[in-house]
Write an enzyme that holds these catalytic residues in place. Sequence first.
Site, PDB file in Angstrom:
ATOM      1  CB  SER A   1      53.367   1.482 -34.244  1.00  0.00           C
ATOM      2  OG  SER A   1      53.807   2.109 -35.425  1.00  0.00           O
TER       3      SER A   1
ATOM      4  CB  CYS B   1      64.271  -2.776 -36.092  1.00  0.00           C
ATOM      5  SG  CYS B   1      62.801  -3.063 -37.123  1.00  0.00           S
TER       6      CYS B   1
ATOM      7  CB  CYS C   1      62.646   2.446 -41.728  1.00  0.00           C
ATOM      8  SG  CYS C   1      61.388   1.151 -41.707  1.00  0.00           S
TER       9      CYS C   1
ATOM     10  CB  CYS D   1      58.787   8.726 -33.292  1.00  0.00           C
ATOM     11  SG  CYS D   1      57.254   8.062 -32.695  1.00  0.00           S
TER      12      CYS D   1
ATOM     13  CB  CYS E   1      64.085   4.199 -38.119  1.00  0.00           C
ATOM     14  SG  CYS E   1      63.899   3.356 -36.535  1.00  0.00           S
TER      15      CYS E   1
ATOM     16  N   GLY F   1      62.170  -1.737 -32.551  1.00  0.00           N
ATOM     17  CA  GLY F   1      61.720  -3.004 -33.113  1.00  0.00           C
ATOM     18  C   GLY F   1      60.391  -2.939 -33.831  1.00  0.00           C
ATOM     19  CD  GLU F   2      56.806  -4.145 -37.612  1.00  0.00           C
ATOM     20  OE1 GLU F   2      56.965  -2.920 -37.711  1.00  0.00           O
ATOM     21  OE2 GLU F   2      55.685  -4.678 -37.499  1.00  0.00           O
TER      22      GLU F   2
ATOM     23  CG  HIS G   1      56.645   7.122 -42.801  1.00  0.00           C
ATOM     24  ND1 HIS G   1      55.995   7.823 -41.811  1.00  0.00           N
ATOM     25  CD2 HIS G   1      57.240   6.072 -42.165  1.00  0.00           C
ATOM     26  CE1 HIS G   1      56.196   7.234 -40.643  1.00  0.00           C
ATOM     27  NE2 HIS G   1      56.942   6.174 -40.825  1.00  0.00           N
TER      28      HIS G   1
ATOM     29  CD  GLU H   1      67.639   4.177 -25.931  1.00  0.00           C
ATOM     30  OE1 GLU H   1      68.761   4.601 -25.640  1.00  0.00           O
ATOM     31  OE2 GLU H   1      66.935   4.685 -26.816  1.00  0.00           O
TER      32      GLU H   1
ATOM     33  CB  CYS I   1      57.058   4.855 -26.027  1.00  0.00           C
ATOM     34  SG  CYS I   1      57.668   4.414 -27.669  1.00  0.00           S
TER      35      CYS I   1
HETATM   36  N1  SAH Z   1      58.452  -0.691 -36.071  1.00  0.00           N
HETATM   37  C1  SAH Z   1      57.222  -0.061 -35.842  1.00  0.00           C
HETATM   38  C2  SAH Z   1      57.132   0.632 -34.494  1.00  0.00           C
HETATM   39  C3  SAH Z   1      58.358   1.333 -34.011  1.00  0.00           C
HETATM   40  S1  SAH Z   1      58.770   2.806 -34.849  1.00  0.00           S
HETATM   41  C4  SAH Z   1      56.915   0.917 -36.975  1.00  0.00           C
HETATM   42  O1  SAH Z   1      57.791   1.194 -37.763  1.00  0.00           O
HETATM   43  O2  SAH Z   1      55.764   1.349 -37.073  1.00  0.00           O
HETATM   44  C5  SAH Z   1      57.514   3.946 -34.290  1.00  0.00           C
HETATM   45  C6  SAH Z   1      57.211   5.060 -35.271  1.00  0.00           C
HETATM   46  O3  SAH Z   1      58.313   5.965 -35.357  1.00  0.00           O
HETATM   47  C7  SAH Z   1      56.946   4.587 -36.682  1.00  0.00           C
HETATM   48  O4  SAH Z   1      55.837   5.263 -37.206  1.00  0.00           O
HETATM   49  C8  SAH Z   1      58.215   4.997 -37.388  1.00  0.00           C
HETATM   50  O5  SAH Z   1      58.039   5.126 -38.767  1.00  0.00           O
HETATM   51  C9  SAH Z   1      58.500   6.302 -36.719  1.00  0.00           C
HETATM   52  N2  SAH Z   1      59.857   6.799 -36.899  1.00  0.00           N
HETATM   53  C10 SAH Z   1      60.979   6.094 -37.051  1.00  0.00           C
HETATM   54  N3  SAH Z   1      62.043   6.917 -37.164  1.00  0.00           N
HETATM   55  C11 SAH Z   1      61.562   8.177 -37.070  1.00  0.00           C
HETATM   56  C12 SAH Z   1      62.158   9.459 -37.105  1.00  0.00           C
HETATM   57  N4  SAH Z   1      63.469   9.596 -37.213  1.00  0.00           N
HETATM   58  N5  SAH Z   1      61.365  10.544 -36.983  1.00  0.00           N
HETATM   59  C13 SAH Z   1      60.009  10.406 -36.829  1.00  0.00           C
HETATM   60  N6  SAH Z   1      59.399   9.215 -36.764  1.00  0.00           N
HETATM   61  C14 SAH Z   1      60.163   8.102 -36.899  1.00  0.00           C
HETATM   62 FE1  SF4 Z   2      61.337   0.735 -39.467  1.00  0.00          FE
HETATM   63 FE2  SF4 Z   2      59.924   0.717 -37.184  1.00  0.00          FE
HETATM   64 FE3  SF4 Z   2      62.027  -0.932 -37.509  1.00  0.00          FE
HETATM   65 FE4  SF4 Z   2      62.444   1.658 -37.229  1.00  0.00          FE
HETATM   66  S1  SF4 Z   2      61.584   0.310 -35.706  1.00  0.00           S
HETATM   67  S2  SF4 Z   2      63.408   0.282 -38.754  1.00  0.00           S
HETATM   68  S3  SF4 Z   2      60.672   2.529 -38.284  1.00  0.00           S
HETATM   69  S4  SF4 Z   2      60.142  -0.954 -38.689  1.00  0.00           S
END
Ligand code: SAH
Ligand code: SF4
Length: 353
Positions: A191, A111, A115, A333, A118, A161-162, A216, A90, A104
């Site tokens: 990010s 990923c 986390c 996000c 997410c 993704g990361e 976080h 997406e 974005c």
């Molecule tokens: N993987 C990278 C970038 C993608 S996620 C990272 O983790 O930074 C982009 C952002 O969305 C990150 O800051 C992540 O922690 C945040 N995020 C993920 N799930 C979320 C949620 N359910 N609500 C708010 N922010 C979220």
């Molecule tokens: Fe964590 Fe970013 Fe991967 Fe979601 S996309 S699992 S927030 S590293």
Amino acid sequence: MIDLYALSQDDLHQLLKAWGYPAFRARQLWEWLYAKRVASFEAMHTLPSELRQRLQAECVLGRLSLAAEQSSADGTTKRLYRLADGQLIESVLMPYDDDRRTACISSQAGCAMGCVFCATGQMGFARQLSSAEIFEQAMLFARELEAQGERLSNVVLMGMGEPFHNYDNVLHAVRRLMSDLGIGARHITISTVGLVPQIRRFADEGLQVTLAISLHKANDEERSALLPVNKRWPLAELLDACRDYVAKTGRRISFEWAAINGQNDSPEEAHKLGALLHGLLCHVNIIPLNPTGGYAGRPSDGRAIQRFINILAEYGVSATVRVRRGIDIDAGCGQLKAQIVRLDEVPTRSPAD
Ligand code: SAH
Ligand code: SF4
């Protein structure tokens, strides 16, 4: 078929040379692709018709196929693309009142970082995206904005993704956003969840791209419970890498803080974070949690967030709350998860709804 969006300017010159065309034809083609940003070969009317026909027969403009699109009441657009091998990703376009148009985009299908809050993390890792697949997500938005007389101004690698787990492809795509789409480095953000070796490597790239780090939590035990990667690179190592990054680049780091009701929005947590970041050139972006199916947390309320921001200010740490975008279509996000849907099943809401 050759994907023209995957070729560098040099590759394109080589291709047209091999086909027997002079260099100015390659320059014209490049302009149609990236300055005028047309969506078809027929539109490239300064090219001889036999060249257009050959391009039509042997080349494509990108490999992503649009599987679904949704529009939010706030103007945000979310797109689901099917990749050549069937994987789904997406990307999101967010228009802002001040003429910014921010894409974005995703760096991986799924990923591996897991986390817990997410949606992408909840689905697991499928595969890396190629640099062309990363670049094309922004290219397609840029192309459509161009047709409406608008300009894609910003790109954030905050989709699925990361990015630093796919470092080389991401960096190659980012360089093309700058050179081929003319997006200034300062208008691009990568990010990361906090992959320390890649943060150190990124500091040496000499790029003005903004680095955002998903924090976080301000203590190891609780951060590890939310972001398993913290067990590998705990806060002390992460913050060391951040300090070295700032010292080396002189650039401000953005820390992302998903504000979760009762989990990380207390005054104590704000004091811990303030102490952790005190003296570091940085800014904290607070994003109220976007609820996802696999995690029971709720977003913090505005009062708790304001109190949190005020406490950070006591430590000289600036923080702002980010307006959530595209919530009605799960485009916020961490809500991207590329569900398989048929186009006619997608409820599309127009801004007028
Ligand atoms: N993987 C990278 C970038 C993608 S996620 C990272 O983790 O930074 C982009 C952002 O969305 C990150 O800051 C992540 O922690 C945040 N995020 C993920 N799930 C979320 C949620 N359910 N609500 C708010 N922010 C979220
Ligand atoms: Fe964590 Fe970013 Fe991967 Fe979601 S996309 S699992 S927030 S590293």
